[in-house]
Every structure is written in C-alpha cells, then in structure tokens.
Design a protein around this motif. Structure first.
Motif, PDB file in Angstrom:
ATOM      1  N   GLN A   5       0.847  -1.187   0.000  1.00  0.00           N
ATOM      2  CA  GLN A   5       0.000   0.000   0.000  1.00  0.00           C
ATOM      3  C   GLN A   5       0.881   1.235   0.000  1.00  0.00           C
ATOM      4  OE1 GLN A   5      -3.150   0.247   2.879  1.00  0.00           O
ATOM      5  NE2 GLN A   5      -3.774   2.251   2.138  1.00  0.00           N
ATOM      6  N   GLY A   7       0.138   5.219  -0.325  1.00  0.00           N
ATOM      7  CA  GLY A   7      -0.958   6.185  -0.375  1.00  0.00           C
ATOM      8  C   GLY A   7      -2.280   5.444  -0.459  1.00  0.00           C
ATOM      9  N   ASP A   8      -3.115   5.789  -1.430  1.00  0.00           N
ATOM     10  CA  ASP A   8      -4.407   5.126  -1.624  1.00  0.00           C
ATOM     11  C   ASP A   8      -4.309   3.913  -2.537  1.00  0.00           C
ATOM     12  OD1 ASP A   8      -5.686   6.992  -0.011  1.00  0.00           O
ATOM     13  OD2 ASP A   8      -6.124   8.325  -1.700  1.00  0.00           O
ATOM     14  N   ASN A   9      -3.126   3.631  -3.072  1.00  0.00           N
ATOM     15  CA  ASN A   9      -2.939   2.531  -4.016  1.00  0.00           C
ATOM     16  C   ASN A   9      -2.541   1.252  -3.295  1.00  0.00           C
ATOM     17  OD1 ASN A   9      -3.130   4.077  -6.622  1.00  0.00           O
ATOM     18  ND2 ASN A   9      -1.436   5.170  -5.657  1.00  0.00           N
ATOM     19  N   ILE A  10      -3.190   0.155  -3.668  1.00  0.00           N
ATOM     20  CA  ILE A  10      -2.792  -1.166  -3.169  1.00  0.00           C
ATOM     21  C   ILE A  10      -2.338  -1.975  -4.374  1.00  0.00           C
ATOM     22  CG2 ILE A  10      -3.507  -3.297  -2.047  1.00  0.00           C
ATOM     23  CD1 ILE A  10      -5.449  -1.655  -0.380  1.00  0.00           C
ATOM     24  N   THR A  34       5.028  -1.251   8.080  1.00  0.00           N
ATOM     25  CA  THR A  34       5.104   0.025   7.385  1.00  0.00           C
ATOM     26  C   THR A  34       6.542   0.518   7.404  1.00  0.00           C
ATOM     27  OG1 THR A  34       2.827   0.582   7.934  1.00  0.00           O
ATOM     28  CG2 THR A  34       4.264   2.416   7.321  1.00  0.00           C
ATOM     29  N   ALA A 101       1.856   5.726  -9.219  1.00  0.00           N
ATOM     30  CA  ALA A 101       1.596   5.235  -7.858  1.00  0.00           C
ATOM     31  C   ALA A 101       2.842   5.284  -6.977  1.00  0.00           C
ATOM     32  CB  ALA A 101       1.054   3.813  -7.910  1.00  0.00           C
ATOM     33  N   GLU A 106       4.756  10.255  -1.243  1.00  0.00           N
ATOM     34  CA  GLU A 106       4.501   9.472  -0.027  1.00  0.00           C
ATOM     35  C   GLU A 106       5.819   9.141   0.660  1.00  0.00           C
ATOM     36  OE1 GLU A 106       1.304   8.981  -2.896  1.00  0.00           O
ATOM     37  OE2 GLU A 106       3.407   8.500  -3.043  1.00  0.00           O
TER      38      GLU A 106
END
Length: 115
Positions: A5, A7-10, A34, A101, A106
């Motif tokens: 993951q 940001g908002d992307n997986i 993380t 992405a 990030e």
C-alpha cells in the motif's frame, strides 16, 4: 501474494520462491509492516526493514514492477529500471499506472500478506 500500500494505491505482487522472500513472508505473518520511504534516482522507492533478511544478491537489471531486497535490509519498489546487486523478492502483477503510484511524495509504504 504480497500487498503493497502506497498512499491510496494497493499493489499486488507475486512472491519469489527463494529464502529472502520466504523470510519476508514470515516477518509479515506477524502483521503488516510500514516502512519509511524515499524516492531515489527517479526510478525507485526505498524503505528500510525493521530487520535484515537473508540475501542472495546477483547483479541484475531491475525493471518496472520489480520488488527487490537491497543490502539485506531495504525493500526497493521499482517504477523505472536500474542495474545493481539485488535479491529479487517479488513482481508487481499490474504495472499500469505504477510509475504514478510509486513516484509520488509518499514517505511510507506498507507491506502485508492480505489486502
């Protein structure tokens, strides 16, 4: 499967069949990890693992979508290409939009075995 993951992307990735990828999977069995991250060289996002993994580095040209182990303690997500000594951990299954992405601002990404 490995899930990344950013940001908002997986992103989904297929783990390699080697001791390094198995050690990463064992680490992630305990839960998501993380990593603080930074973009490097205009072709990769790098984050340091909480512990070193076994490495079997070979000189390889990494391509967009490759997930590599660097120095035994850093995960490198490639949105470009570079030739260096790495251990391959996984390959992201869908490279569409990958550069967008991964090349953003990030400052972390999360690795997990479940989406």
């Amino acid at each position: 499967m490995l899930y990344i993951q950013v940001g908002d992307n997986i992103l989904a990735a297929v783990l390699e069949d080697n001791p390094s990828a198995r050690a990463l999977a064992a680490l992630l069995e305990e839960g998501p990890v993380t990593l603080e991250a930074e973009n490097y060289g205009g072709f990769e996002k790098v984050g340091e693992l909480p512990e070193a993994l076994p490495q079997n580095d070979t000189r390889i040209t990494a391509a967009q979508g490759d997930v590599m182990l660097y120095r035994g303690d850093s995960v490198v997500l490639f949105y470009g290409s570079n030739t260096w000594s790495y251990t391959k951990l996984a390959r992201i299954t869908d490279a569409e939009g990958l550069e967008t992405a991964l090349s953003g601002s990030e400052i972390s990404f999360t690795l997990s075995l479940w989406p």
